[in-house]
Motif scaffolding. Structure first.
Motif, PDB file in Angstrom:
ATOM      1  N   GLY A   1       0.837  -1.191   0.000  1.00  0.00           N
ATOM      2  CA  GLY A   1       0.000   0.000   0.000  1.00  0.00           C
ATOM      3  C   GLY A   1       0.869   1.235   0.000  1.00  0.00           C
ATOM      4  N   TYR A   2       0.263   2.391  -0.320  1.00  0.00           N
ATOM      5  CA  TYR A   2       1.029   3.618  -0.435  1.00  0.00           C
ATOM      6  C   TYR A   2       0.313   4.745   0.279  1.00  0.00           C
ATOM      7  CZ  TYR A   2       3.441   0.922  -3.992  1.00  0.00           C
ATOM      8  OH  TYR A   2       4.139  -0.051  -4.634  1.00  0.00           O
ATOM      9  N   GLN A   3       1.097   5.754   0.648  1.00  0.00           N
ATOM     10  CA  GLN A   3       0.532   6.883   1.380  1.00  0.00           C
ATOM     11  C   GLN A   3      -0.379   7.723   0.513  1.00  0.00           C
ATOM     12  OE1 GLN A   3       3.537   9.472   3.012  1.00  0.00           O
ATOM     13  NE2 GLN A   3       2.053  10.814   4.052  1.00  0.00           N
ATOM     14  N   TYR A   4      -0.024   7.869  -0.786  1.00  0.00           N
ATOM     15  CA  TYR A   4      -0.792   8.704  -1.706  1.00  0.00           C
ATOM     16  C   TYR A   4      -1.281   7.858  -2.879  1.00  0.00           C
ATOM     17  CZ  TYR A   4       1.640  12.389   0.903  1.00  0.00           C
ATOM     18  OH  TYR A   4       2.128  13.193   1.907  1.00  0.00           O
ATOM     19  N   PRO A   5      -2.216   8.391  -3.668  1.00  0.00           N
ATOM     20  CA  PRO A   5      -2.693   7.634  -4.827  1.00  0.00           C
ATOM     21  C   PRO A   5      -1.561   7.352  -5.813  1.00  0.00           C
ATOM     22  CG  PRO A   5      -4.150   9.483  -4.353  1.00  0.00           C
ATOM     23  CD  PRO A   5      -2.945   9.661  -3.496  1.00  0.00           C
ATOM     24  N   THR A   6      -1.653   6.223  -6.497  1.00  0.00           N
ATOM     25  CA  THR A   6      -0.716   5.917  -7.569  1.00  0.00           C
ATOM     26  C   THR A   6      -1.360   6.248  -8.905  1.00  0.00           C
ATOM     27  OG1 THR A   6      -1.446   3.618  -7.769  1.00  0.00           O
ATOM     28  CG2 THR A   6       0.322   4.086  -6.194  1.00  0.00           C
ATOM     29  N   VAL A   7      -0.546   6.313  -9.949  1.00  0.00           N
ATOM     30  CA  VAL A   7      -1.035   6.652 -11.284  1.00  0.00           C
ATOM     31  C   VAL A   7      -0.555   5.589 -12.262  1.00  0.00           C
ATOM     32  CG1 VAL A   7      -1.100   9.127 -10.823  1.00  0.00           C
ATOM     33  CG2 VAL A   7       0.977   8.113 -11.752  1.00  0.00           C
ATOM     34  N   PRO A   8      -1.224   5.451 -13.411  1.00  0.00           N
ATOM     35  CA  PRO A   8      -0.791   4.465 -14.400  1.00  0.00           C
ATOM     36  C   PRO A   8       0.429   4.939 -15.172  1.00  0.00           C
ATOM     37  CG  PRO A   8      -2.671   5.676 -15.239  1.00  0.00           C
ATOM     38  CD  PRO A   8      -2.458   6.143 -13.811  1.00  0.00           C
ATOM     39  N   LEU A   9       1.034   4.042 -15.908  1.00  0.00           N
ATOM     40  CA  LEU A   9       2.158   4.402 -16.767  1.00  0.00           C
ATOM     41  C   LEU A   9       1.688   5.232 -17.956  1.00  0.00           C
ATOM     42  CD1 LEU A   9       5.116   4.169 -17.634  1.00  0.00           C
ATOM     43  CD2 LEU A   9       4.563   1.960 -18.658  1.00  0.00           C
ATOM     44  N   ALA A  10       0.468   4.964 -18.442  1.00  0.00           N
ATOM     45  CA  ALA A  10      -0.054   5.642 -19.626  1.00  0.00           C
ATOM     46  C   ALA A  10      -1.347   6.358 -19.290  1.00  0.00           C
ATOM     47  CB  ALA A  10      -0.289   4.636 -20.751  1.00  0.00           C
ATOM     48  N   GLY A  11      -1.420   7.625 -19.667  1.00  0.00           N
ATOM     49  CA  GLY A  11      -2.628   8.397 -19.444  1.00  0.00           C
ATOM     50  C   GLY A  11      -3.452   8.551 -20.716  1.00  0.00           C
ATOM     51  N   PHE A  12      -4.252   9.605 -20.780  1.00  0.00           N
ATOM     52  CA  PHE A  12      -5.168   9.806 -21.892  1.00  0.00           C
ATOM     53  C   PHE A  12      -4.495  10.561 -23.040  1.00  0.00           C
ATOM     54  CE2 PHE A  12      -5.688  13.440 -19.011  1.00  0.00           C
ATOM     55  CZ  PHE A  12      -5.547  14.514 -19.887  1.00  0.00           C
ATOM     56  N   THR A  13      -5.151  10.511 -24.204  1.00  0.00           N
ATOM     57  CA  THR A  13      -4.748  11.310 -25.351  1.00  0.00           C
ATOM     58  C   THR A  13      -5.883  12.261 -25.706  1.00  0.00           C
ATOM     59  OG1 THR A  13      -3.295   9.622 -26.297  1.00  0.00           O
ATOM     60  CG2 THR A  13      -4.145  11.285 -27.790  1.00  0.00           C
ATOM     61  N   PRO A  14      -5.645  13.584 -25.743  1.00  0.00           N
ATOM     62  CA  PRO A  14      -6.688  14.544 -26.105  1.00  0.00           C
ATOM     63  C   PRO A  14      -6.824  14.673 -27.622  1.00  0.00           C
ATOM     64  CG  PRO A  14      -4.711  15.723 -25.443  1.00  0.00           C
ATOM     65  CD  PRO A  14      -4.400  14.256 -25.303  1.00  0.00           C
ATOM     66  N   TYR A  15      -7.644  13.811 -28.205  1.00  0.00           N
ATOM     67  CA  TYR A  15      -7.853  13.846 -29.652  1.00  0.00           C
ATOM     68  C   TYR A  15      -8.693  15.054 -30.046  1.00  0.00           C
ATOM     69  CZ  TYR A  15      -6.121   9.038 -29.943  1.00  0.00           C
ATOM     70  OH  TYR A  15      -5.343   7.919 -29.879  1.00  0.00           O
ATOM     71  N   ILE A  16      -8.376  15.646 -31.181  1.00  0.00           N
ATOM     72  CA  ILE A  16      -9.125  16.773 -31.731  1.00  0.00           C
ATOM     73  C   ILE A  16      -9.219  16.604 -33.241  1.00  0.00           C
ATOM     74  CG2 ILE A  16      -8.560  18.438 -29.911  1.00  0.00           C
ATOM     75  CD1 ILE A  16      -6.285  19.453 -31.654  1.00  0.00           C
ATOM     76  N   ALA A  17     -10.107  17.359 -33.854  1.00  0.00           N
ATOM     77  CA  ALA A  17     -10.211  17.402 -35.311  1.00  0.00           C
ATOM     78  C   ALA A  17      -9.482  18.638 -35.818  1.00  0.00           C
ATOM     79  CB  ALA A  17     -11.668  17.439 -35.739  1.00  0.00           C
ATOM     80  N   ILE A  18      -8.700  18.488 -36.890  1.00  0.00           N
ATOM     81  CA  ILE A  18      -7.875  19.571 -37.421  1.00  0.00           C
ATOM     82  C   ILE A  18      -8.147  19.736 -38.910  1.00  0.00           C
ATOM     83  CG2 ILE A  18      -5.498  20.266 -37.957  1.00  0.00           C
ATOM     84  CD1 ILE A  18      -4.644  19.071 -35.298  1.00  0.00           C
ATOM     85  N   THR A  19      -8.255  20.982 -39.334  1.00  0.00           N
ATOM     86  CA  THR A  19      -8.429  21.280 -40.750  1.00  0.00           C
ATOM     87  C   THR A  19      -7.627  22.531 -41.099  1.00  0.00           C
ATOM     88  OG1 THR A  19     -10.082  21.522 -42.502  1.00  0.00           O
ATOM     89  CG2 THR A  19     -10.490  22.727 -40.455  1.00  0.00           C
ATOM     90  N   THR A  20      -7.582  22.858 -42.385  1.00  0.00           N
ATOM     91  CA  THR A  20      -6.758  23.970 -42.854  1.00  0.00           C
ATOM     92  C   THR A  20      -7.565  24.870 -43.794  1.00  0.00           C
ATOM     93  OG1 THR A  20      -5.951  22.604 -44.687  1.00  0.00           O
ATOM     94  CG2 THR A  20      -4.604  22.685 -42.694  1.00  0.00           C
ATOM     95  N   SER A  21      -7.035  26.069 -44.062  1.00  0.00           N
ATOM     96  CA  SER A  21      -7.649  26.971 -45.041  1.00  0.00           C
ATOM     97  C   SER A  21      -6.556  27.743 -45.761  1.00  0.00           C
ATOM     98  CB  SER A  21      -8.625  27.932 -44.352  1.00  0.00           C
ATOM     99  OG  SER A  21      -7.952  29.078 -43.848  1.00  0.00           O
ATOM    100  N   ASN A  22      -6.982  28.497 -46.772  1.00  0.00           N
ATOM    101  CA  ASN A  22      -6.032  29.275 -47.569  1.00  0.00           C
ATOM    102  C   ASN A  22      -5.801  30.676 -47.021  1.00  0.00           C
ATOM    103  OD1 ASN A  22      -8.447  30.538 -48.107  1.00  0.00           O
ATOM    104  ND2 ASN A  22      -8.301  30.397 -50.351  1.00  0.00           N
ATOM    105  N   ARG A  23      -6.257  30.953 -45.808  1.00  0.00           N
ATOM    106  CA  ARG A  23      -6.131  32.299 -45.262  1.00  0.00           C
ATOM    107  C   ARG A  23      -4.740  32.505 -44.655  1.00  0.00           C
ATOM    108  NH1 ARG A  23      -9.480  36.446 -43.509  1.00  0.00           N
ATOM    109  NH2 ARG A  23     -10.821  35.748 -45.212  1.00  0.00           N
ATOM    110  N   GLY A  24      -3.895  33.200 -45.388  1.00  0.00           N
ATOM    111  CA  GLY A  24      -2.606  33.603 -44.857  1.00  0.00           C
ATOM    112  C   GLY A  24      -2.751  34.988 -44.243  1.00  0.00           C
ATOM    113  N   SER A  25      -1.921  35.903 -44.649  1.00  0.00           N
ATOM    114  CA  SER A  25      -2.057  37.282 -44.190  1.00  0.00           C
ATOM    115  C   SER A  25      -3.341  37.871 -44.765  1.00  0.00           C
ATOM    116  CB  SER A  25      -0.860  38.110 -44.641  1.00  0.00           C
ATOM    117  OG  SER A  25      -1.103  39.472 -44.431  1.00  0.00           O
TER     118      SER A  25
END
Length: 514
Positions: A72-96
């Motif tokens: 047992g441990y004094q504090y909570p333990t954590v896993p070796l691997a956590g989550f991945t924050p997936y998102i959707a990505i797109t692009t456009s022709n808008r430069g300056s």
């Protein structure tokens, strides 16, 4: 190798951005997917892990896996691997927006919603195609790789001849091209409509932004890097990651699942009332602008009307308009206690890394043994690097308003990565918490808000925002199945132990009728 009591878990992790870190996915006797489940960062991928605990599950904290052995441990333990924050990505022709020197072409322009037109169109994608990428505070810049660059149109005339090198796990480098200024936008998975378009109400991004376009990065025969949204955008928007709300989508034949990600304007008062507030630095600097350093800089400074506005470097954080980029990163003060040693470290917060890393000198200052508690192999652009040690550290303390966060027996991988920091704080530390990254450019303050532990299992199997008999019926179809049987449904494996049994039923009942 550690000893005879070991198991090898196949991993596929991609490191992305200029500082990239490894990741992996637990082997459920299925092929490695294109989008890895665990990542570290930096053009590297963890391809295997050797661990002395039988039936080790990198997605579960070590504590419940070994408490039956009387530890047992004094504090909570954590896993070796956590989550991945997936998102959707797109692009456009808008430069300056004007294309003139008076528009300060070195700076990006933050946008709410989509601006411009798609770089390319694709049948079945109204408004242009999108890709599934990663929200990555560990990335100096936005990056697109391989087939995703072609999908989003960042090819051909949209690329300059200028390049930057990304370092690989084996010491070799991968050359990525700098794009011409474009628009680069992101939305949480909730912003994906049923007709394969992105809802502008969920989107943020920046225009007049130069990104990196890299060749395909492979690990184990699979392309493991798609695209990332890096710090040049995240330093100017409030980002909320909620593990108590799971988003699951089907994308190009794959099931993608992760925490809910949403973007809010900087200065918003609608931040959830989390119990902890962690103050961060941007690498000790105070960047308030961005810069894309241009190729013909002398002409730009002395003869701007005739200057070549071809960027030599992608858009990076900068202390002031027109200044040299600083590539500043979010750093957190972390105290580590191990045996008789105590170290106070500045660690980079990396939402693109599922595991945490210590640099070698920090490990030596903790008097860690040369042989680790476990070992990993990393695959990257430079080849395979074997037997990288990992350690369980006695105590990790993160100072915070509202009370320090303490963890026992926390896993860290020890390897040297480039950058002015002592290590990387990955998402395994926050695997069961909601977090909000809230920068305030006007006061130069950057806060990480952290909730108390949350219930993060997604028991709404049919995604109708209710947990009821319909979800139970789906769950019942896989009752007592394991990962080797055809009726096994990974979505119902809430405890992530390759079997659907009473432990999963208990989690389902905890969410009943919510």
């Amino acid at each position: 190798m550690i000893n005879n009591m070991k198991e090898r878990i196949i991993l596929a992790v991609a490191l992305t951005g200029l500082y990239v870190m490894p990741g992996y996915c637990a082997d459920k006797k299925d092929p490695i997917t294109d989008e890895p489940l665990i990542r570290l960062g930096g053009q590297m991928s963890v391809v295997s892990i050797t661990h002395p605990v039988n039936d080790f599950n990198p997605y579960q904290p070590l504590e419940p896996q070994i408490m039956t052995r009387g530890m047992g441990y004094q504090y909570p333990t954590v896993p070796l691997a956590g989550f991945t924050p997936y998102i959707a990505i797109t692009t456009s022709n808008r430069g300056s927006s004007t294309g003139s020197f008076g528009d300060v072409d070195m700076e990006h322009q933050m946008q709410t919603g989509y601006v411009g037109s798609p770089l390319r169109s694709q049948a079945g994608y109204p408004g242009g195609p999108f890709a599934i990428g990663i929200l990555d505070t560990g990335a100096d810049t936005d990056l697109i790789a391989g087939t995703t660059a072609n999908l989003l149109g960042v090819t051909g005339s949209w690329l300059t001849t200028n390049t930057m090198d990304l370092s690989g796990a084996g010491g070799d480098t991968l050359s990525a091209k700098v794009s011409k200024p474009i628009g680069y936008f992101a939305a949480g998975l909730a912003g994906i409509r049923s007709n394969n378009s992105l809802d502008p109400n969920y989107m943020i991004g920046h225009t007049n932004a130069s990104v990196l376009s890299a060749p395909a990065i492979y690990c184990g025969g699979q392309e493991v890097v798609s695209c990332v949204l890096g710090r040049p955008t995240l330093a100017f928007t409030t980002t909320v990651i909620r593990n108590d709300i799971r988003r699951t989508i089907n994308y190009q034949g794959q099931t993608i699942s992760g925490p809910d990600v949403s973007f809010l304007p900087v200065g918003t008062t609608n931040i959830p009332p989390y119990s902890r507030r962690i103050s961060m630095l941007l690498d000790g600097a105070l960047p308030i602008q961005t810069a894309a350093w241009y190729y013909d800089i002398n002409a730009f400074l002395f003869d701007p009307l005739n200057a070549d506005f071809t960027p030599a470097y992608p858009t990076l954080l900068s202390a002031a308009a027109g200044s040299l980029p600083t590539s500043a990163m979010f750093t957190v003060k972390v105290d580590i206690y191990h045996g008789d040693e105590v170290e106070s470290l500045n660690m980079m917060l990396d939402t693109g890394a599922q595991s945490s890393i210590l640099r070698t000198y920090a490990a030596d200052n903790l008097s860690l043994p040369l042989n680790g508690d476990f070992a990993i192999n990393i695959c990257g652009a430079g080849g395979l690097v074997e037997d990288i040690p990992g350690y369980y550290l006695d105590r990790v303390k993160i100072s915070a308003g509202g009370g320090a966060l303490n963890f026992s027996h926390a896993p860290f991988i020890v390897m040297d990565v480039a950058g002015n920091f002592d290590g990387i704080l990955g998402m395994n530390i926050f695997y069961d918490r909601n977090i909000t990254l809230s920068p305030d450019v006007s006061t130069m303050s950057y806060k990480l808000y952290v909730s108390d532990p949350v219930e993060f299992a997604d028991t709404d199997f049919n995604d109708d925002n209710k947990v009821n008999l319909q979800d139970f019926a789906l769950f019942a179809k896989s009752w007592l199945a394991n990962s080797e049987l055809s009726d096994y449904n990974e979505q119902c494996d809430l405890f992530l132990d390759n079997a659907i049994d009473s432990t999963d039923l208990e989690i389902l009942l905890q969410n009943w009728l919510d």
